[in-house]
Design an enzyme around this catalytic site. Sequence first.
Site, PDB file in Angstrom:
ATOM      1  N   GLY A 216       0.849  -1.191   0.000  1.00  8.48           N
ATOM      2  CA  GLY A 216       0.000   0.000   0.000  1.00  8.48           C
ATOM      3  C   GLY A 216       0.876   1.229   0.000  1.00  8.48           C
ATOM      4  N   SER A 217       0.314   2.347   0.446  1.00 11.71           N
ATOM      5  CA  SER A 217       1.062   3.600   0.375  1.00 11.71           C
ATOM      6  C   SER A 217       2.172   3.628   1.431  1.00 11.71           C
ATOM      7  CB  SER A 217       0.113   4.779   0.585  1.00 11.71           C
ATOM      8  OG  SER A 217      -0.458   4.683   1.860  1.00 11.71           O
ATOM      9  N   THR A 218       3.164   4.444   1.182  1.00 11.13           N
ATOM     10  CA  THR A 218       4.272   4.581   2.124  1.00 11.13           C
ATOM     11  C   THR A 218       3.759   5.096   3.469  1.00 11.13           C
ATOM     12  OG1 THR A 218       5.775   4.974   0.287  1.00 11.13           O
ATOM     13  CG2 THR A 218       6.526   5.700   2.454  1.00 11.13           C
ATOM     14  N   ALA A 219       2.800   6.026   3.426  1.00 16.07           N
ATOM     15  CA  ALA A 219       2.285   6.607   4.676  1.00 16.07           C
ATOM     16  C   ALA A 219       1.639   5.527   5.541  1.00 16.07           C
ATOM     17  CB  ALA A 219       1.279   7.712   4.355  1.00 16.07           C
ATOM     18  N   GLY A 221       2.174   2.345   5.269  1.00 10.60           N
ATOM     19  CA  GLY A 221       3.245   1.397   5.596  1.00 10.60           C
ATOM     20  C   GLY A 221       3.940   1.769   6.902  1.00 10.60           C
ATOM     21  N   GLU A 238       5.724  -3.294   0.925  1.00 13.15           N
ATOM     22  CA  GLU A 238       5.747  -3.004  -0.514  1.00 13.15           C
ATOM     23  C   GLU A 238       4.980  -1.704  -0.687  1.00 13.15           C
ATOM     24  OE1 GLU A 238       7.366  -4.631  -2.682  1.00 13.15           O
ATOM     25  OE2 GLU A 238       7.710  -6.595  -1.789  1.00 13.15           O
ATOM     26  N   CYS A 272       1.864   0.821  -8.814  1.00 12.42           N
ATOM     27  CA  CYS A 272       3.021   1.182  -7.983  1.00 12.42           C
ATOM     28  C   CYS A 272       4.275   1.268  -8.837  1.00 12.42           C
ATOM     29  CB  CYS A 272       3.202   0.191  -6.840  1.00 12.42           C
ATOM     30  SG  CYS A 272       3.367  -1.511  -7.373  1.00 12.42           S
TER      31      CYS A 272
HETATM   32  P1  NDP Z   1      -3.287   2.345   1.413  1.00  9.01           P
HETATM   33  O1  NDP Z   1      -1.995   2.530   2.088  1.00  9.01           O
HETATM   34  O2  NDP Z   1      -4.326   3.376   1.550  1.00  9.01           O
HETATM   35  O3  NDP Z   1      -3.972   0.971   1.911  1.00  9.01           O
HETATM   36  C1  NDP Z   1      -3.332  -0.269   1.787  1.00  9.01           C
HETATM   37  C2  NDP Z   1      -3.992  -1.257   2.721  1.00  9.01           C
HETATM   38  O4  NDP Z   1      -3.734  -0.897   4.080  1.00  9.01           O
HETATM   39  C3  NDP Z   1      -5.506  -1.319   2.589  1.00  9.01           C
HETATM   40  O5  NDP Z   1      -5.944  -2.650   2.737  1.00  9.01           O
HETATM   41  C4  NDP Z   1      -5.955  -0.471   3.752  1.00  9.01           C
HETATM   42  O6  NDP Z   1      -7.242  -0.785   4.200  1.00  9.01           O
HETATM   43  C5  NDP Z   1      -4.952  -0.858   4.798  1.00  9.01           C
HETATM   44  N1  NDP Z   1      -4.855   0.088   5.903  1.00  9.01           N
HETATM   45  C6  NDP Z   1      -5.220   1.399   5.948  1.00  9.01           C
HETATM   46  N2  NDP Z   1      -4.919   1.930   7.169  1.00  9.01           N
HETATM   47  C7  NDP Z   1      -4.355   0.930   7.886  1.00  9.01           C
HETATM   48  C8  NDP Z   1      -3.808   0.850   9.200  1.00  9.01           C
HETATM   49  N3  NDP Z   1      -3.781   1.904  10.029  1.00  9.01           N
HETATM   50  N4  NDP Z   1      -3.298  -0.323   9.616  1.00  9.01           N
HETATM   51  C9  NDP Z   1      -3.283  -1.393   8.793  1.00  9.01           C
HETATM   52  N5  NDP Z   1      -3.785  -1.386   7.546  1.00  9.01           N
HETATM   53  C10 NDP Z   1      -4.309  -0.238   7.093  1.00  9.01           C
HETATM   54  O7  NDP Z   1      -2.890   2.056  -0.081  1.00  9.01           O
HETATM   55  P2  NDP Z   1      -3.847   1.936  -1.331  1.00  9.01           P
HETATM   56  O8  NDP Z   1      -4.832   0.834  -1.112  1.00  9.01           O
HETATM   57  O9  NDP Z   1      -4.322   3.296  -1.673  1.00  9.01           O
HETATM   58  O10 NDP Z   1      -2.826   1.422  -2.455  1.00  9.01           O
HETATM   59  C11 NDP Z   1      -2.117   2.284  -3.276  1.00  9.01           C
HETATM   60  C12 NDP Z   1      -0.669   2.352  -2.820  1.00  9.01           C
HETATM   61  O11 NDP Z   1      -0.107   1.072  -2.850  1.00  9.01           O
HETATM   62  C13 NDP Z   1       0.190   3.192  -3.725  1.00  9.01           C
HETATM   63  O12 NDP Z   1       1.048   4.014  -2.986  1.00  9.01           O
HETATM   64  C14 NDP Z   1       1.001   2.162  -4.491  1.00  9.01           C
HETATM   65  O13 NDP Z   1       2.213   2.652  -4.970  1.00  9.01           O
HETATM   66  C15 NDP Z   1       1.162   1.089  -3.476  1.00  9.01           C
HETATM   67  N6  NDP Z   1       1.425  -0.192  -4.106  1.00  9.01           N
HETATM   68  C16 NDP Z   1       2.659  -0.759  -3.937  1.00  9.01           C
HETATM   69  C17 NDP Z   1       2.960  -1.958  -4.542  1.00  9.01           C
HETATM   70  C18 NDP Z   1       4.282  -2.608  -4.309  1.00  9.01           C
HETATM   71  O14 NDP Z   1       4.385  -3.811  -4.493  1.00  9.01           O
HETATM   72  N7  NDP Z   1       5.309  -1.909  -3.911  1.00  9.01           N
HETATM   73  C19 NDP Z   1       1.982  -2.642  -5.380  1.00  9.01           C
HETATM   74  C20 NDP Z   1       0.719  -1.975  -5.477  1.00  9.01           C
HETATM   75  C21 NDP Z   1       0.479  -0.786  -4.840  1.00  9.01           C
HETATM   76  P3  NDP Z   1      -8.493   0.096   3.733  1.00  9.01           P
HETATM   77  O15 NDP Z   1      -8.444   0.147   2.245  1.00  9.01           O
HETATM   78  O16 NDP Z   1      -9.590  -0.719   4.254  1.00  9.01           O
HETATM   79  O17 NDP Z   1      -8.306   1.439   4.362  1.00  9.01           O
END
Ligand code: NDP
Length: 494
Positions: A216-219, A221, A238, A272
């Site tokens: 997911g996003s770096t923030a 993460g 990731e 990503c």
């Molecule tokens: P987010 O960071 O918003 O969310 C990722 C996951 O984390 C979701 O399932 C989300 O749940 C969950 N989440 C949110 N808050 C928390 C928390 N406090 N604790 C634990 N889990 C939490 O990312 P996006 O879904 O918007 O994805 C896009 C991002 O992912 C982009 O920055 C992209 O670059 C990156 N990415 C990286 C890849 C890689 O392999 N390096 C591959 C694909 C994407 P919920 O949606 O329910 O809030």
Amino acid sequence: MTEAIARPQTFESLNPATGDVVGTHPIQTEDEVRAAVARARDEALWWSALGYAQRKEHLNAWKTAITQRLPELAELVHREMGKPVPDAVLEAGLAVDHIAWAAGHAKKVLGRRRVPSGMLMVNQAATVEYKPLGVVGVIGPWNYPVFTPMGSIAYALAAGNAVVFKPSEFTPGVGAWLVQVFQDVVGRPVLQLVTGLGETGNALCRSGVDKLAFTGSTATGKKVMAACAETLTPVVIEAGGKDSVIVDADADVTAAADAALWGACSNAGQTCIGVERVYVHEKVYDEFVSTITAKARGLEASADGKVGPITMPKQLDLIRSHVDDALARGGRAVVGGADAVGDRFVQPTILVDVPEDSLAVQEETFGPTMTIAKVRDMEEAIALTNATRYGLGNTVFSKRNGMAIAARVRSGMSAVNGVISFAGVPSLPFGGVGESGFGRIHGPDGLREFTYPKAIARQRFKPMVNVTTFDRTEKAEKQFTQVLGLLHGRGKKR
Ligand code: NDP
């Protein structure tokens, strides 16, 4: 007395192209997440005891079932996150290939093997094997709701772990579908689903899983890592990227323009490892810009077009802010521009003359946009590519120097004369450096990521010189020093 405000117990996933409800899913509580992890712990015992061959059979059955129902899955991905159906087929197809690779290579990569014991320990037979951790939590994003979590799920399962999977709140239906098909073919909840919002993901971090794989996003993460730190739960992160395409003077410019456009605009730029920046040698800059501009003008974002909607409504403001900032600071839009960002769709946008310290060059935009900059030579292209806190993927177009340029880019992965190709090669590790995260999915590294190494040294015969006893003699100590001198002390006196 004030009445407690009832918390919602379900949430809806919406079609980003229309706003229609696609499905309703439970918001699972901390207790429910813990119960899933407890169930998974029992399942992990059964699953790991099966051994590589039987796990491979189960995983292959799952792979076959997904492949046979690919149209149904692709349609669901299309409705839930918006990408065109053929792109969803491509995504799921690559994911299936990873299941097959992980299942087929787990024994060879992880199984017990002899390693040299060295001259000093020649009386020992040394072996190493990689054992499953137990229960792995997987938190996935919405942009590639099949391919991305599968990079953790398939490899963790093939290594002998049970998995509890929390899909993004934007794509819970896709997650539920994958888990249900697994349950149908394997018949046991070795792979379980938990659904909900960020809090449910946070609960999974604190649930006592043996490793947490986050994409997911770096923030987010950083939040995941902080939550996992409380229980010393190891993590794979990731995260985002700001990938570039480098185009050398000898490149096939037509192929480079085609790849850059696809890399930037497919999946509506929500990739990503998508292309966000392009650095082109001054000798081919004009040709590159005119080629890509002509090609991009035929591309339109629409509900049934080749470029779908922006999945997360709040992303639209971020994309707009990057385009506005670039234009305000002297950049020009040769395709798209300020009006390209609509209510649900963003039209392809190509920006030139954008200062390197602007948002569109420094921050992940995650939309169908790119910046193109002219460079004097490849030294400058590499330096600008590396001037980012991210380091996920990158692409190089050059006939003669592709490998040499790629090797100097600080990123986890590079593609030479192709785009995103590394993600489809199952034997290559996938992951980043810097703020793009750490740990690897895919390939042998991806299998080992969900294991711990178990080392065993077995004495084959008594040592000639026994130095690990309190009965050690002076003679033995002398002999040890002599052997050491022979092995490591020869050469010029220092
Ligand atoms: P987010 O960071 O918003 O969310 C990722 C996951 O984390 C979701 O399932 C989300 O749940 C969950 N989440 C949110 N808050 C928390 C928390 N406090 N604790 C634990 N889990 C939490 O990312 P996006 O879904 O918007 O994805 C896009 C991002 O992912 C982009 O920055 C992209 O670059 C990156 N990415 C990286 C890849 C890689 O392999 N390096 C591959 C694909 C994407 P919920 O949606 O329910 O809030």
